[in-house]
Design a protein around this motif. Structure first.
Motif, short mmCIF file in Angstrom:
data_model
loop_
_atom_site.label_atom_id
_atom_site.label_comp_id
_atom_site.label_asym_id
_atom_site.label_seq_id
_atom_site.Cartn_x
_atom_site.Cartn_y
_atom_site.Cartn_z
N THR A 1 -6.51 4.91 9.02
CA THR A 1 -5.91 4.55 7.73
C THR A 1 -4.64 3.71 7.89
N ILE A 2 -4.22 3.48 9.12
CA ILE A 2 -2.98 2.74 9.36
C ILE A 2 -3.23 1.24 9.20
N LEU A 3 -2.36 0.57 8.45
CA LEU A 3 -2.54 -0.86 8.15
C LEU A 3 -1.65 -1.77 8.99
N TRP B 1 -0.31 1.96 14.99
CA TRP B 1 0.14 3.34 15.20
C TRP B 1 1.28 3.66 14.24
N SER B 2 1.60 4.94 14.11
CA SER B 2 2.69 5.38 13.24
C SER B 2 3.35 6.62 13.84
N GLN C 1 4.49 1.75 5.36
CA GLN C 1 3.31 2.28 4.67
C GLN C 1 3.52 3.71 4.20
N HIS C 2 4.39 4.44 4.85
CA HIS C 2 4.51 5.88 4.57
C HIS C 2 5.91 6.31 4.14
N ALA D 1 0.83 -1.21 0.00
CA ALA D 1 0.00 0.00 0.00
C ALA D 1 0.86 1.25 0.00
N GLY D 2 2.07 1.12 0.50
CA GLY D 2 3.00 2.25 0.54
C GLY D 2 3.98 2.29 -0.61
#
Length: 445
Positions: free
Chosen positions: A397-399, A404-405, A334-335, A83-84
């Motif tokens: 929205t965190i997978l 957490w992020s 993811q980011h 997804a990232g």
């Protein structure tokens, strides 16, 4: 097998950007051209001017399986990765049990074959007493050897200098190392514990896990590599001082000693501990603004060769412990791409250079077969990015399994809209193809 025609994409590859089409058939990039006519049974995806980049190859992740699956597992984290925009990962051996025998290593490959959304490989873990087993590692099927020269878990700290030299002398595989001097860290920790007990303010983390601890260990490993001729790769360089240990006067393919920097060391500095606390507690530590800028300089002038995440999730409950009990590491896959694209927007790095460090160079460095580039005949590991679609990182929205992020509350200007893994559309605007799995990497060695 599905066939796709990606049209009107801004294709980023080998330091160029051009508007064109890409035809994907039977997992492979079949054709790249300024215009390709559609045929029957081909699904057309109009990129509408989005960037098309080769998938990010992340050379250092911790997906926690087996044994630590309350934090993460290969399925959840590889899903977050695609997804990232990460299509390939290399995972570390410090799971439970640790991947320090060939059988245990193959057990991890079996899990990934069933569960991984992305392409994968794993590193074999060296210890003070498994040299014979280490030498059985197949260089064509395994990414490399991982040694902890500091901050180890279990029995993976390789602190016997005679054994360390034997390992460096005995294998031609890439030896990837975590470099922090344990004696320095222990001394610093005891000094701060004497003053604060276990509840040491986290702002002292980069003083405990200091520049000195990193430089001592990195310089020692490089000296040993030069002595033995070992192929050395130093993970997560975190200080400006260490960057002087690396060279940029020869092509990457000819380097004996290479270096990696991670997203968090480029994004955060010690100024962020007050707000983020243990959520940005990593080993090696996030250090000063001077170090952050020095790392950027070395990445841009090619002393540092690759970008990675060191994705290492822990639960929020674990991370909210007092300093000495809060584990180091955080989730990032993811980011990572969108974080770097934010720096592209800011003018810190070009998108061409970002793709070089995220995709091309890991493929060259690890000699990965037919990946890391947008080339005819290569596996179609491709990512479409909309640079005009902002996203704010929030819990809903965190997978990641940990939920957490460290980027929560951050708004990125770009969004990954589609990710292809081996020519299969695995991620499409929030929807996943759960039926097709990634492939085990092979290496041209």
């Amino acid at each position: 097998m599905s066939s796709y025609l990606i049209k009107n994409a801004k294709i980023v590859n080998e330091n160029t950007i051009f508007l064109g089409d890409v035809l994907v058939e039977n997992e492979i990039i079949k054709e790249i051209s300024s215009e390709i006519k559609a045929t029957e049974n081909v699904e057309i995806i109009d990129a509408n001017g989005k960037y098309l980049i080769p998938g990010f190859i992340d050379d250092q992740v911790h997906f926690r399986e087996p044994g630590l699956t309350h934090k993460a597992n290969i399925a959840t984290e590889s899903r977050a990765a695609v997804a990232g925009g990460i299509t390939t990962f290399i995972e570390m051996p410090n799971t439970v049990p640790q991947a320090t025998t060939q059988n245990l290593l193959e057990d991890k490959f079996k899990i990934a074959a069933n569960d991984s959304y992305a392409n994968y490989s794993f590193m074999f873990g060296g210890t003070n007493d498994n040299l014979e087993e280490l030498l059985k590692t197949d260089p064509k099927k395994v990414a490399g050897i991982k040694l902890f020269l500091g901050s180890s878990t279990g029995n993976m700290l390789v602190d016997n200098e005679e054994i360390l030299e034997k390992i460096f002398s005995s294998t031609k595989m890439i030896i990837s190392v975590h470099c922090e001097d344990e004696a320095t860290i222990r001394k610093n920790t005891e000094e701060f514990k004497a003053k604060y007990g276990d509840d040491i303010p986290v702002k002292y983390h980069p003083i405990i896990r200091s520049e000195e601890a990193c430089y001592l260990s990195s310089s020692k490993a490089i000296k040993l590599a030069k002595k033995t001729g070992a192929r050395l790769h130093i993970f997560h360089v975190s200080t400006a001082k260490e960057t002087a240990l690396f060279r940029n006067d020869i092509p990457l393919k000819d380097k004996q000693i290479t270096a990696e920097v991670c997203i968090h060391h480029l994004w955060f500095s010690d100024k962020d501990y007050e707000e983020k606390g243990t959520h940005i507690k990593w080993n090696p530590a996030v250090k000063t603004e001077k170090d952050r800028l020095g790392l950027w300089k070395a990445l841009l002038d090619d002393r540092i060769d690759v970008l990675a995440t060191d994705h290492a999730p822990h639960t929020l409950e674990e991370k909210t412990n007092v300093y000495t009990k809060a584990p180091s590491g955080g989730p990032l896959v993811q980011h990572a791409v969108t974080a770097i694209l934010e720096k592209v927007k800011e003018g810190v790095i070009s998108i061409e250079k970002a793709v070089e460090k995220m995709s091309h160079n890991p493929a060259i460095l690890f000699q990965i077969e037919k990946r890391g580039f947008i080339k005819e005949g290569y596996f179609a590991d491709l990512v479409l990015i909309d640079t005009n679609k902002p996203q704010t990182v929030s819990k809903d929205t965190i997978l990641y399994k940990c939920g957490w992020s460290p980027f929560e509350g951050t708004t990125f200007s770009s969004t990954v809209t589609q990710t292809f893994v081996n020519g299969n559309l695995i991620y499409n605007n929030g929807l996943f193809n759960d039926k097709i799995k990634g492939k085990r990497l092979t290496f041209n060695r």
